[in-house]
Design a protein around this motif. Structure first.
Motif, mmCIF file in Angstrom:
data_model
loop_
_atom_site.group_PDB
_atom_site.id
_atom_site.type_symbol
_atom_site.label_atom_id
_atom_site.label_comp_id
_atom_site.label_asym_id
_atom_site.label_seq_id
_atom_site.Cartn_x
_atom_site.Cartn_y
_atom_site.Cartn_z
ATOM 1 N N TRP A 240 0.829 -1.210 0.000
ATOM 2 C CA TRP A 240 0.000 0.000 0.000
ATOM 3 C C TRP A 240 0.870 1.270 0.000
ATOM 4 C CZ3 TRP A 240 -4.128 -1.273 4.355
ATOM 5 C CH2 TRP A 240 -4.872 -2.374 3.957
ATOM 6 N N CYS A 241 2.097 1.140 -0.511
ATOM 7 C CA CYS A 241 3.066 2.248 -0.613
ATOM 8 C C CYS A 241 3.677 2.632 0.734
ATOM 9 C CB CYS A 241 2.449 3.486 -1.276
ATOM 10 S SG CYS A 241 2.047 3.236 -3.030
ATOM 11 N N PHE A 242 3.414 1.875 1.795
ATOM 12 C CA PHE A 242 3.994 2.205 3.102
ATOM 13 C C PHE A 242 5.511 2.019 3.181
ATOM 14 C CE2 PHE A 242 -0.331 2.475 4.702
ATOM 15 C CZ PHE A 242 -0.212 3.452 5.696
ATOM 16 N N PRO A 243 6.168 1.188 2.332
ATOM 17 C CA PRO A 243 7.636 1.189 2.370
ATOM 18 C C PRO A 243 8.215 2.577 2.082
ATOM 19 C CG PRO A 243 6.858 -0.745 1.211
ATOM 20 C CD PRO A 243 5.651 0.132 1.443
ATOM 21 N N TRP A 244 7.476 3.367 1.286
ATOM 22 C CA TRP A 244 7.889 4.738 1.005
ATOM 23 C C TRP A 244 7.296 5.718 2.018
ATOM 24 C CZ3 TRP A 244 5.649 2.670 -3.989
ATOM 25 C CH2 TRP A 244 6.622 1.979 -4.728
ATOM 26 N N SER A 245 6.070 5.454 2.471
ATOM 27 C CA SER A 245 5.388 6.378 3.382
ATOM 28 C C SER A 245 6.153 6.599 4.685
ATOM 29 C CB SER A 245 3.986 5.851 3.739
ATOM 30 O OG SER A 245 3.141 5.808 2.627
ATOM 31 N N ILE A 246 6.667 5.523 5.269
ATOM 32 C CA ILE A 246 7.284 5.627 6.590
ATOM 33 C C ILE A 246 8.499 6.547 6.569
ATOM 34 C CG2 ILE A 246 8.358 4.303 8.462
ATOM 35 C CD1 ILE A 246 5.303 3.992 8.154
#
Length: 547
Positions: A240-246
């Motif tokens: 859900w794009c969280f590898p980039w979000s965090i």
């Protein structure tokens, strides 16, 4: 046509325009918070300085080996540090990341490797057997890179002659990433099974990945230095794009190989986890944990869930257990979740049943999505906001995919009329909140995974004794939904439910196989079309124990 004074001599240049990309998010985190913890995995700890350095070395090593813009790097990895590094290191050299679903069968993986023209595949030792079988089927011959996770103590052979850590060691920490020539450049390739035929390759671009990554932070109201537990597979819409979000908030990624109750509670307690995502199955695991597996929560944990709306009882139980649940909705084609059930303060005064009813709605668009509506697919006009008139849920904006790889016809169908057609049927309430009513393509969502009913039916039809098969979703407390098969046998043939389930297991990924098989005459229309709505009603009456 006259030229506006605001356009005269005011051109784009490197000083005032740079292509959007999520890669800059890690660069900033490493520059501003180099000593902040970035990754925790078992005893392993890496800060943002080291996280960024390793991604640059990975990119450099790939570039040295000839990987460049448009080359596909497939990965078959669990939620490990290597998977996080690949989300940055692969696109840093211009290549495209193809995160493969670790639950798929060899035939599906072989198709994806060939269709995506994978130039390399990075394989976790746990998944070596299925990848080995896939490589025997595949026409493409990618470079095979083995990843040996210290937290994995099971069996699994090495498939290639190159180790992941050896590859990273080949790279240069001073490597300067290859900026996307255009923010429209592909960053990731994800496969969705759809309802018929081969899987479709959904292409993400740098612009959309950046916007959705930041959109997660805004929509989730994520504060400074979050602690994020990886209960959502990173292969699913790139997590859900969280590898980039965090990286936006220089948070901590807490890796988790397997979603099990005890390690989840242990890691929440140890790292003081603030956020996590997952399908309803994760909530079921948490709520059904034994007392000896549970640990007191350090604070309220924000839990984002998608797929089928959680039952009211589950939402109530999660709140009592210390989790604040936010319901999201989206598809692979919109980078994961792009719709949120944005909670209003005045709803807090309502009783529990009324709140649960409101929480079951899919909601309104993310800030990063330009438009969301329920539209009549024939007239392409929005349906009335009356909570009753059905239409198709459609999306429009910068977090919609580029399209389907090598599938112009499917792309044109998906974008007909200037909207992305989700295939989901729903209504629009008077306050503009969207709620799903049915899925027009009979997709079954089990544990967050999409299962094509037609694919399961095809497997059943291959059985020599099966005359007719129809598969529908049946509600399941643990998985959300599971496939339920209705079967008519040919005259003179017989089979047991167990035999047909085992037949499917030999041909499909295990999670796609029916949990229940009913032998009965299948209701049809006068023209012979199967009446699946009637079968769904019958499925509701089936005893809870599988056949």
């Amino acid at each position: 046509m006259s030229v506006s004074p605001y356009d005269r001599d005011l051109d784009r240049n490197p000083a005032n325009f740079q292509p959007l990309t999520p890669l800059t998010l890690l660069e900033r985190a490493a520059a501003v918070f180099p000593d902040r913890p970035a990754i925790a995995h078992g005893p392993l700890r890496r800060d943002y300085r080291e996280f960024h350095a390793r991604t640059k070395k990975l990119a450099s090593a790939l570039a040295k080996r000839g990987f460049a813009r448009g080359d596909t790097v497939a990965v078959m990895l669990a939620n490990t540090p290597a998977m996080l590094e690949c989300h940055y290191g692969v696109p840093m050299c211009g290549a495209v990341l193809n995160a493969l679903n670790t639950r798929l069968d060899p035939a599906s993986i072989a198709f994806m490797l060939d269709h995506g023209e994978a130039k390399a595949i990075i394989v976790d030792r746990e998944f070596a057997p299925v990848v080995a079988a896939a490589l025997k089927r595949a026409k493409t011959r990618p470079l095979v890179i083995d990843y040996d996770d210290p937290e994995y103590d099971g069996a699994g052979e090495r498939l290639g002659g190159l180790d992941y850590e050896a590859l990273v060691a080949e790279g240069d920490e001073a490597y300067e990433r290859t900026a996307p020539g255009d923010e429209w450049d592909a960053i990731a390739l994800n496969y969705t099974s759809g309802t018929t035929g081969d899987p479709k390759g959904v292409v993400y671009h740098h612009r959309g990945a950046n916007l959705l990554a930041v959109g997660n932070i805004v929509t989730g109201d994520v504060g400074r230095h979050p602690v994020y537990l990886w209960t959502l597979p990173m292969f699913h819409c790139n997590g859900w794009c969280f590898p980039w979000s965090i990286s936006v908030k220089a948070g901590l990624h807490v890796c988790l190989r397997q979603v099990r109750a005890k390690p989840i509670f242990d890691l929440i307690a140890e790292h003081k986890v603030t956020h996590m995502c997952g399908a309803p199955i994760v909530m079921s695991i948490l709520l059904n944990a034994r007392d000896d597996e549970k640990r007191p929560l350090p604070h309220v944990v924000r839990f984002f869930t998608a797929a089928a709306p959680p039952p009211a009882a589950v939402l109530k139980a999660m709140g009592k257990a210390g989790f604040e649940v936010t319901h999201l909705y989206g598809l692979t084609e919109v980078y994961g979740p792009a719709v949120v059930n944005d909670w209003k303060d005045e709803w807090n005064a309502l009783d529990a049943d009324a709140q649960a009813h409101l929480k079951a709605r899919q909601g309104v668009r993310y800030h990063a999505l330009e438009a969301l509506d329920v539209i009549d697919p024939e007239t392409m006009r929005p349906v009335p906001a009356d909570g009753e008139t059905m239409g198709e849920v459609m999306f429009r904006g910068n977090v919609v995919m580029k399209g389907y790889l090598k599938n112009k016809a499917a792309t044109e169908r998906a974008f007909a009329g200037g909207w992305f057609h989700s295939g989901d049927l729903g209504v629009k309430h008077t306050d503009g909140y969207v709620q799903l009513r049915d899925r027009s393509k009979d997709i079954i969502i089990s544990g967050g995974e999409n299962i094509s009913s037609i694919e399961v039916e095809d497997a059943l039809f291959d059985h020599p004794g099966v005359q007719l098969a129809a598969v529908v979703a049946r509600a399941d407390d643990k998985w959300g939904e599971t496939p339920c098969a209705f079967v008519e046998m040919k005259p003179g043939h017989s089979a047991t439910a167990e035999e047909l389930i085992e037949w499917c297991r030999a041909r499909l990924a295990r999670y796609k196989c029916p949990r229940h098989v009913v032998f009965a005459e299948i209701p049809k229309t006068s023209t012979g079309k199967v009446q699946k709505f009637a079968l769904r009603e019958q499925a509701k009456l089936i005893d809870a124990s599988p056949a």
